[in-house]
Design an enzyme around this catalytic site. Structure first.
Site, short mmCIF file in Angstrom:
data_model
loop_
_atom_site.label_atom_id
_atom_site.label_comp_id
_atom_site.label_asym_id
_atom_site.label_seq_id
_atom_site.Cartn_x
_atom_site.Cartn_y
_atom_site.Cartn_z
N ASP A 138 4.68 -11.02 30.03
CA ASP A 138 4.16 -11.03 28.68
C ASP A 138 4.30 -9.57 28.18
O ASP A 138 4.51 -8.66 28.99
CB ASP A 138 2.70 -11.47 28.74
N ASP A 140 2.27 -7.87 24.97
CA ASP A 140 1.00 -7.28 24.52
C ASP A 140 -0.08 -7.39 25.58
O ASP A 140 -0.37 -8.48 26.09
CB ASP A 140 0.50 -8.00 23.25
#
Ligand code: MG
Length: 186
Positions: A24, A26
């Site tokens: 991922d 953020d």
């Protein structure tokens, strides 16, 4: 913060690696929501490892991320990304502007998938693009809701603590867990 068990005794050299590691973005690779905290344009900060937005907000990768990406590349493990960000252009511009050893972080990635909604869709596309089986991928993400990829597809999910992102301790724990899963035949 999760209770950190000691991972210093884990010897990565003795362990098998997955074919791909999916990140991922953020709060996994960097400490912000790039679609709300950053105002483009994004430019280089005071070093290759930093970017600065229009308002002067400075962003870096979490501390251990550059070395972990280099390590995966040395091990010939594919590096992939799955992000729900509403602004892939901002994310891409961060990945293009931050450099590790003079090379844009974006170049370290073999494939990136974007889009709102469940990451099951991201993973199906990553599987199509890379031909890596779901059970040969491990996934780092700071949001529990994205664990649906483990239940639905069999990708091994590793929850990241947003206070430090992906770090060596979590990385070692994940590789060890992957090896335990291989042994158990799952
Ligand atoms: Mg996240």
């Amino acid at each position: 913060m999760r209770n950190a068990t000691d991972t210093s005794s884990i010897d990565l050299e003795s362990l098998e690696y997955p074919d791909a590691v999916v990140f991922d973005l953020d709060y996994t690779l960097w400490p912000c929501w790039c679609d709300t905290h950053l105002s483009p344009p994004i430019k280089r900060g005071t070093s290759d490892l930093q970017v600065e937005d229009r308002s002067g907000y400075v962003l870096s990768l979490y501390r251990d991320v550059p070395e972990i990406l280099k390590h995966l590349r040395e091990k010939n493990v594919k590096i992939l990304a799955a992000s729900r960000t509403a602004t892939p252009d901002v994310a891409k511009s961060i990945l293009k502007t931050i450099k590790i050893d003079g090379e844009p972080v974006l170049n370290y990635f073999d494939a990136l998938e974007w889009g709102q909604g469940t990451k099951i869709n991201h993973f199906k596309k990553l599987n199509k693009k890379t031909k890596v089986d779901f059970n040969k991928m491990i996934f780092f993400d700071d949001e529990r809701r994205n664990k649906d990829v483990e239940r639905s597809l069999g990708v091994m999910f590793n929850l990241v603590d947003e206070s430090y992102g992906v770090n060596w301790s979590e990385f070692k724990r994940a590789i060890k867990g992957y090896n335990e899963r291989l042994k158990s035949g799952l």
